[in-house]
Write an enzyme that holds these catalytic residues in place. Structure first.
Site, PDB file in Angstrom:
ATOM      1  N   ASN A 256       0.805  -1.216   0.000  1.00  0.00           N
ATOM      2  CA  ASN A 256       0.000   0.000   0.000  1.00  0.00           C
ATOM      3  C   ASN A 256       0.840   1.269   0.000  1.00  0.00           C
ATOM      4  O   ASN A 256       0.396   2.326   0.446  1.00  0.00           O
ATOM      5  CB  ASN A 256      -0.968   0.021   1.195  1.00  0.00           C
ATOM      6  CG  ASN A 256      -1.892  -1.174   1.213  1.00  0.00           C
ATOM      7  OD1 ASN A 256      -2.467  -1.537   0.170  1.00  0.00           O
ATOM      8  ND2 ASN A 256      -2.024  -1.827   2.359  1.00  0.00           N
ATOM      9  N   ARG A 257       2.075   1.166  -0.500  1.00  0.00           N
ATOM     10  CA  ARG A 257       2.987   2.304  -0.592  1.00  0.00           C
ATOM     11  C   ARG A 257       3.374   2.879   0.770  1.00  0.00           C
ATOM     12  O   ARG A 257       3.931   3.971   0.843  1.00  0.00           O
ATOM     13  CB  ARG A 257       2.409   3.409  -1.482  1.00  0.00           C
ATOM     14  CG  ARG A 257       2.186   2.989  -2.942  1.00  0.00           C
ATOM     15  CD  ARG A 257       3.511   2.622  -3.613  1.00  0.00           C
ATOM     16  NE  ARG A 257       3.370   2.350  -5.037  1.00  0.00           N
ATOM     17  CZ  ARG A 257       3.212   1.140  -5.555  1.00  0.00           C
ATOM     18  NH1 ARG A 257       3.132   0.069  -4.765  1.00  0.00           N
ATOM     19  NH2 ARG A 257       3.119   0.973  -6.849  1.00  0.00           N
ATOM     20  N   LEU A 258       3.094   2.151   1.843  1.00  0.00           N
ATOM     21  CA  LEU A 258       3.539   2.581   3.169  1.00  0.00           C
ATOM     22  C   LEU A 258       4.925   1.995   3.439  1.00  0.00           C
ATOM     23  O   LEU A 258       5.120   1.167   4.339  1.00  0.00           O
ATOM     24  CB  LEU A 258       2.532   2.151   4.250  1.00  0.00           C
ATOM     25  CG  LEU A 258       1.187   2.860   4.211  1.00  0.00           C
ATOM     26  CD1 LEU A 258       0.282   2.342   5.323  1.00  0.00           C
ATOM     27  CD2 LEU A 258       1.366   4.370   4.357  1.00  0.00           C
TER      28      LEU A 258
END
Length: 214
Positions: A191-193
């Protein structure tokens, strides 16, 4: 225009947590380097991008090979008269970066570059194959040449000149030692975290560790 907006990848191979990192970045770099070497499958783990501020004021990045690292820093070799070498002579602040896509990892190193001792440069040059030694002599790196054939003919002449002889290191070729001031480790996450951990050098020679927002 090529639209790349639908290129997507989920990063899920690992994590980077404060509970599992050493107090200094070189130890973590060493761990990551050998994990990529052993399990990642990257063909040239030591390939890195060296970014400098050029004599024209523009930043420029190019891929070179890391040849040594220890607790004090990182060494690579080049022609001191090249565009890269002249840029470092004018502005020793440079950036090194590694992208190991198979392990979804990136390392960005800000540091100060200075020439290695002549002994270090001599020892490494001596370890190179003769073809690489002659290539370092024949190439006026970054200068305009009339053709490929021009280089190859010059190389053939050098091969004759040095046949059966010891090939000396040219004085304009040698190493740069990069002392790190800041090292950032990036681990891809879902999730691009992504995990981003930054080590910053302190005046007492310790390292300050911060987590950065992805």
């Amino acid at each position: 225009m090529n639209d790349l907006s639908n290129y997507r990848k989920s990063y899920e191979k690992s994590e980077l947590l404060e509970s599992n990192i050493p107090e200094d970045p070189i130890n973590l770099f060493n761990r990551w380097f050998h994990e990529v070497e052993d399990f990642g499958g990257d063909s040239e783990v030591n390939a890195m991008t060296v970014s400098t501020i050029g004599l024209d004021g523009f930043p420029k990045a190019r891929v070179v090979l890391l040849k040594k690292f220890n607790e004090e820093g990182f060494i690579f070799y080049t022609n001191y008269n090249s565009e890269k070498g002249r840029a470092i002579a004018q502005n020793s602040k440079i950036c090194l970066s590694f992208f190991w896509h198979t392990m979804e990892r990136q390392v960005i190193i800000k540091g100060i570059a200075h020439k290695t001792t002549e002994t270090i440069s001599d020892n490494y040059f001596e370890s190179r194959p003769d073809g690489s030694k002659l290539g370092a002599i024949v190439s006026n790196q970054s200068e305009i040449v009339p053709s490929r054939e021009f280089l190859e003919e010059n190389l053939k002449e050098l091969e004759k000149d040095f046949d059966g002889m010891v090939i000396p290191r040219p004085k304009h070729w040698g190493g740069f030692f990069v002392t790190p001031l800041e090292v950032e480790f990036w681990q891809g996450r879902p999730n691009r975290l992504h995990d981003r951990i930054r080590y910053s050098s302190q005046e007492d020679f310790s390292w300050k560790i911060d987590r950065l927002s992805p």
